[in-house]
Design an enzyme around this catalytic site. Structure first.
Site, PDB file in Angstrom:
ATOM      1  NE  ARG A  92      -3.619 -14.003  15.480  1.00  0.00           N
ATOM      2  CZ  ARG A  92      -4.416 -13.784  16.528  1.00  0.00           C
ATOM      3  NH1 ARG A  92      -5.429 -14.594  16.762  1.00  0.00           N
ATOM      4  NH2 ARG A  92      -4.216 -12.773  17.311  1.00  0.00           N
ATOM      5  NE  ARG A 117       2.410 -38.629   9.896  1.00  0.00           N
ATOM      6  CZ  ARG A 117       2.391 -37.463   9.288  1.00  0.00           C
ATOM      7  NH1 ARG A 117       3.487 -36.736   9.172  1.00  0.00           N
ATOM      8  NH2 ARG A 117       1.294 -36.977   8.775  1.00  0.00           N
ATOM      9  NE  ARG A 176       1.036 -38.407  26.754  1.00  0.00           N
ATOM     10  CZ  ARG A 176       0.694 -39.565  27.354  1.00  0.00           C
ATOM     11  NH1 ARG A 176      -0.526 -40.058  27.173  1.00  0.00           N
ATOM     12  NH2 ARG A 176       1.556 -40.203  28.110  1.00  0.00           N
ATOM     13  CB  VAL A 194      -0.930  -0.002   1.246  1.00  0.00           C
ATOM     14  CG1 VAL A 194      -1.587   1.364   1.427  1.00  0.00           C
ATOM     15  CG2 VAL A 194      -1.994  -1.093   1.127  1.00  0.00           C
ATOM     16  CB  ILE A 213      -4.799 -17.772  10.127  1.00  0.00           C
ATOM     17  CG1 ILE A 213      -5.504 -17.826  11.487  1.00  0.00           C
ATOM     18  CG2 ILE A 213      -3.551 -16.916  10.182  1.00  0.00           C
ATOM     19  CD1 ILE A 213      -4.739 -18.643  12.522  1.00  0.00           C
ATOM     20  CG  ASP A 214     -10.067 -17.616  11.525  1.00  0.00           C
ATOM     21  OD1 ASP A 214      -9.082 -18.233  11.979  1.00  0.00           O
ATOM     22  OD2 ASP A 214     -10.709 -16.764  12.179  1.00  0.00           O
TER      23      ASP A 214
HETATM   24  O1  F6P Z   1      -9.509 -14.938  13.718  1.00  0.00           O
HETATM   25  C1  F6P Z   1      -8.204 -15.365  13.918  1.00  0.00           C
HETATM   26  C2  F6P Z   1      -8.105 -16.165  15.196  1.00  0.00           C
HETATM   27  O2  F6P Z   1      -6.761 -16.579  15.355  1.00  0.00           O
HETATM   28  C3  F6P Z   1      -9.046 -17.360  15.306  1.00  0.00           C
HETATM   29  O3  F6P Z   1      -8.601 -18.468  14.586  1.00  0.00           O
HETATM   30  C4  F6P Z   1      -9.080 -17.560  16.791  1.00  0.00           C
HETATM   31  O4  F6P Z   1     -10.296 -18.194  17.173  1.00  0.00           O
HETATM   32  C5  F6P Z   1      -9.024 -16.165  17.334  1.00  0.00           C
HETATM   33  O5  F6P Z   1      -8.453 -15.354  16.310  1.00  0.00           O
HETATM   34  C6  F6P Z   1      -8.210 -16.001  18.578  1.00  0.00           C
HETATM   35  O6  F6P Z   1      -8.323 -14.681  18.984  1.00  0.00           O
HETATM   36  P1  F6P Z   1      -7.381 -14.012  20.089  1.00  0.00           P
HETATM   37  O7  F6P Z   1      -6.019 -13.826  19.496  1.00  0.00           O
HETATM   38  O8  F6P Z   1      -8.065 -12.722  20.386  1.00  0.00           O
HETATM   39  O9  F6P Z   1      -7.340 -14.948  21.247  1.00  0.00           O
END
Ligand code: F6P
Length: 361
Positions: free
Chosen positions: A258, A156, A249, A25, A128-129
């Site tokens: 993330r 694994r 486990r 940007v 990432i969702d």
């Molecule tokens: O939306 C991205 C995400 O990482 C989801 O996968 C997860 O449920 C949520 O954010 C976690 O949020 P926070 O970082 O606020 O705990």
């Protein structure tokens, strides 16, 4: 209206790819002769007038960095009209003519509300969702998938060494995308996603069948949105280890998904979306999200984006079950009977189990 000064912000959960998008940007904006501002901490910074000019040197070296140099936040106040009015007041006061917003689902709700108040906005889907419609993929997904894959491969190794069934929980909120794709890429034996839930008893049955096939491990990927949740499935299986054949486990991958250096595909996507966002904002095509559909940039009205929920493509689930869980289903008639006492080890180190022929069942 001629756009001379724009701003960029990142909001909601951070995602690898946000930094390359900010870079795109700023570079594109400066190339077009615009002034570009960065807003700190997403909508929170907008309401607090926490923004500053971004110059070429400010974005040096961020192409390969995870997270977001502008920081991010989730804020309740921006959901109110008062919050959004504060933001508008600050934007107008600073002479900022348009905004590029980088974020996921919740961020898009906020962007839509602000654009309905007449402010020029273009958004870049980033989470990432991968739960936003009108784009094949959102920023952050490719890197997160590779992170999950790395974890699966490592788990694994230890699972096979100890003959274990491992539950691995991925993020994804209500979407099973990350779990499903990493399950396919990582060759998981079972994938549990909100869109195709399984009971703990079915999971047990699947593990037993994997055991009967002679596998040294069973990898079960669980999307965090799956119900019953990972803990519940774990407790069920843990209490029935002898029936499983494997010890059980659980690993929750959490926020490592993330972080990390954006992959090559991520950086290219971020750059393409960023350039398209600046071009469209300056051309007056606003109130839209720039997405990638069939490898082409596509603009979609924010109204449509926020009223659509993207589930996973269940054809991928079928693919995964055909290759992995499907094999377990083929072996289904051979059921593992729980040994009456503590399992004893055979010469090959495996727990001894009794197999019954289908006709006995
Ligand atoms: O939306 C991205 C995400 O990482 C989801 O996968 C997860 O449920 C949520 O954010 C976690 O949020 P926070 O970082 O606020 O705990």
């Amino acid at each position: 209206m001629t756009i001379k000064r724009i701003a960029v912000l990142t909001s909601g959960g951070d995602a690898p790819g946000m930094n390359p998008a900010i870079r795109g940007v700023v570079r594109m904006g400066l190339a077009l002769g615009l002034e570009v501002y960065g807003v700190e901490r997403g909508y929170q910074g907008l309401m607090e007038a926490d923004f500053h000019p971004l110059l070429l040197r400010d974005i040096g070296g961020i192409l390969g960095r995870g997270g977001t140099i502008l920081q991010s936040a989730r804020t309740e106040e921006f959901k109110t009209e008062i919050g959004r009015r504060k933001a508008l007041h600050n934007l107008n006061g600073a002479g900022i003519d348009g905004l590029i917003i980088i974020g996921g689902n919740g961020t898009h709700q906020g962007a839509y509300e602000l654009s309905k108040m007449g402010y020029p906005i273009v958004t870049i889907p980033s989470t990432i969702d991968n739960d936003l419609c009108f784009t094949d993929v959102t920023l952050g997904v490719d890197t997160a998938l590779n992170t999950v894959l790395d974890a699966i491969d490592k788990i694994r190794d230890t699972a096979s060494s100890h003959q274990r069934a491992f539950l691995i929980e991925t993020m994804g909120r209500n979407s099973g995308h990350l779990a499903l794709m990493s399950g396919i890429a990582g060759g998981a034996e079972i994938v549990l996603i909100p869109e195709a839930p399984m009971t703990p008893a079915q999971v047990l049955e699947g593990i037993q069948a994997q055991y009967a096939l002679g596998k040294p491990h069973s990898i079960i990927i669980v999307a965090e949105g799956h119900r019953p949740d990972t803990q519940e499935v774990f407790e069920y299986l843990h209490a029935r280890e002898r029936e499983c054949g494997f010890t059980v486990r659980m690993t929750i991958l959490g926020h490592i998904q993330r972080g990390g250096r954006p992959t090559a595909a991520e950086r290219v996507l971020a750059t393409r979306l960023a350039v398209a966002a600046v071009e469209n904002l300056t051309a007056g095509h606003t109130g839209v999200m720039v997405g990638l559909v069939d490898n082409k940039i596509q603009l979609t009205d924010l109204a449509q984006v926020v009223s659509c929920h993207k589930g996973v493509d269940l054809r991928f689930y079928d693919l995964a079950t055909t290759l992995e869980f499907g094999r377990a289903k083929l072996a289904k008639p051979v059921v593992v009977a729980a040994p009456p006492e503590l399992p004893r080890l055979e010469d090959n180190g495996r727990t001894k189990v009794t197999l019954r022929a289908p006709e006995e069942l």
